[in-house]
Design an enzyme around this catalytic site. Structure first.
Site, PDB file in Angstrom:
ATOM      1  N   ASP A  90       0.874  -1.161   0.000  1.00 56.03           N
ATOM      2  CA  ASP A  90       0.000   0.000   0.000  1.00 56.03           C
ATOM      3  C   ASP A  90       0.915   1.215   0.000  1.00 56.03           C
ATOM      4  OD1 ASP A  90      -2.128  -1.729   0.308  1.00 56.03           O
ATOM      5  OD2 ASP A  90      -2.842  -0.857   2.188  1.00 56.03           O
ATOM      6  N   HIS A 146       4.657  -7.515  -0.145  1.00 56.42           N
ATOM      7  CA  HIS A 146       4.217  -8.782  -0.723  1.00 56.42           C
ATOM      8  C   HIS A 146       4.873  -8.981  -2.084  1.00 56.42           C
ATOM      9  CE1 HIS A 146       0.602  -9.224   2.073  1.00 56.42           C
ATOM     10  NE2 HIS A 146       1.095  -8.020   2.364  1.00 56.42           N
ATOM     11  N   SER A 230       8.316   3.459   4.578  1.00 58.52           N
ATOM     12  CA  SER A 230       9.540   3.277   3.805  1.00 58.52           C
ATOM     13  C   SER A 230       9.256   3.282   2.308  1.00 58.52           C
ATOM     14  CB  SER A 230      10.215   1.975   4.227  1.00 58.52           C
ATOM     15  OG  SER A 230      11.567   1.995   3.862  1.00 58.52           O
TER      16      SER A 230
END
Length: 263
Positions: A90, A146, A230
Site C-alpha cells: 500500500d 508482498h 519506507s
C-alpha cells in the site's frame, strides 16, 4: 542559491538527529508500552484507515505493534489477469521510469547509480533499458510488503547501514537516499523473467524484517515488513514489463492491485 542553502541546512539537521543513540531511543520508545497513549494521536494525525484492520487502536500495546499491523487481506483482492504484476505494498507511486544507458535511473530530478543501489557492478546486465517503479509507504500505510508476481526468489544482498528520510523532502534535499539507505535486494524469477524488488529502510527505526522462509511465493503473498514507513523499488528486465495506464506519479496503490503486465 536558495535551494542550495535549504539542501545544506536539511542535510545538517538530518545528520545531527540521525545517529545510533537517537535510533536506539526512538526504537525503544516505539516498542514500549509507554508509546501506547500516543497511538490515538498518531492515528488521527496520519489519518489511518481502520476499515481494513480487524480491531481498534485500543488493541495495540505499542506504536511498533501498530506499525506492523496485519490487515484483512480480503479487502486487498489480488489481480487475476494473465501475466499480471501487482503492487507489493500500500503506498504512493513516486516515480515510473527506465534505467538509463549510463547505468543510472532518475527520481525527482536526481540521478542514482544502478550499481550502487543493487550491488551489481557489471555494466552488462538484463536490466539496462528496463522499467523501474518507486513506491513510497508513508507512516499511515500498511507496512508489510508482498510479492508482485508468482516466483522463486533469493536475497542477493543486504546493503547500507544507516537510513535517511525517503519522503518528498528526503528525495529532494537528501543525498542519494535510495542507494545509500539500509536495504535488501531480492531477485524474483517467474520462470522466464527476473524482477528485482528492493525494500529500502526509513530514517531512525531502520528495520526490514523478512517473515517468509519459503523459496517460492504466490503473487500477493507476504514476504516481510518494515517497522516504519519506507519505500519499495521494483526493477524489470528490458522489454519485460508494460505499465498499466493508471500507473503514474502520485497515484495511490494497494497490495494486489494491478500495476502492469509481464511481457
Amino acid at each position: 542559491m536558495f535551494n542550495t542553502a535549504v539542501k545544506i541546512l536539511y542535510r545538517s539537521l538530518i545528520e545531527l538527529t540521525n545517529h545510533r543513540l537517537s535510533s536506539y531511543l526512538i526504537k525503544g520508545f516505539c516498542e514500549s508500552k509507554i508509546s501506547k497513549p500516543v497511538i490515538p494521536l498518531f492515528s488521527k494525525h496520519f489519518r489511518l484507515n481502520w476499515d481494513d484492520v480487524d480491531g481498534t487502536a485500543a488493541d495495540y500495546g505499542s506504536l511498533s505493534e501498530l506499525f506492523i499491523r496485519q490487515i484483512n487481506l480480503e479487502r486487498r483482492p489480488v489481480s487475476k489477469e494473465a501475466h499480471a504484476v501487482v503492487s507489493p505494498v500500500d503506498g504512493v507511486v513516486q516515480t515510473v521510469g527506465i534505467i538509463n544507458p549510463n547505468q543510472t535511473f532518475t527520481v525527482k530530478g536526481k540521478d542514482y547509480s544502478f550499481a550502487e543501489l543493487t550491488g551489481c557492478k557489471s555494466a552488462d546486465h538484463q536490466y539496462n533499458g528496463g522499467y523501474f517503479v518507486v513506491l513510497y509507504l508513508s507512516p499511515r500505510h500498511y507496512h508489510r510488503f508482498h510479492s508482485p508476481i508468482s516466483c522463486r526468489y533469493q536475497k542477493l544482498a543486504e546493503l547500507g547501514n544507516r537510513s535517511y528520510p525517503v519522503n518528498q523532502l528526503g528525495l529532494k534535499y537528501g543525498k542519494d537516499v535510495l542507494s545509500k539507505n539500509y536495504r535488501f535486494v531480492y531477485e524474483l524469477n517467474s520462470g522466464s523473467r527476473n524482477v528485482l524488488m528492493i525494500p529500502v529502510g526509513a530514517m531512525n527505526i531502520n528495520s526490514i524484517v523478512q517473515t517468509n522462509t519459503r523459496t517460492e511465493l504466490e503473487i500477493g503473498e507476504e514476504l516481510g515488513y518494515f517497522s516504519f514507513g519506507s519505500t519499495v523499488i521494483l526493477v524489470f528486465e528490458k522489454d519485460a514489463f508494460q505499465p498499466s495506464a493508471h500507473l503514474a506519479e502520485g497515484q495511490e496503490v494497494q497490495v494486489g492491485e494491478l500495476i502492469g503486465y509481464e511481457e
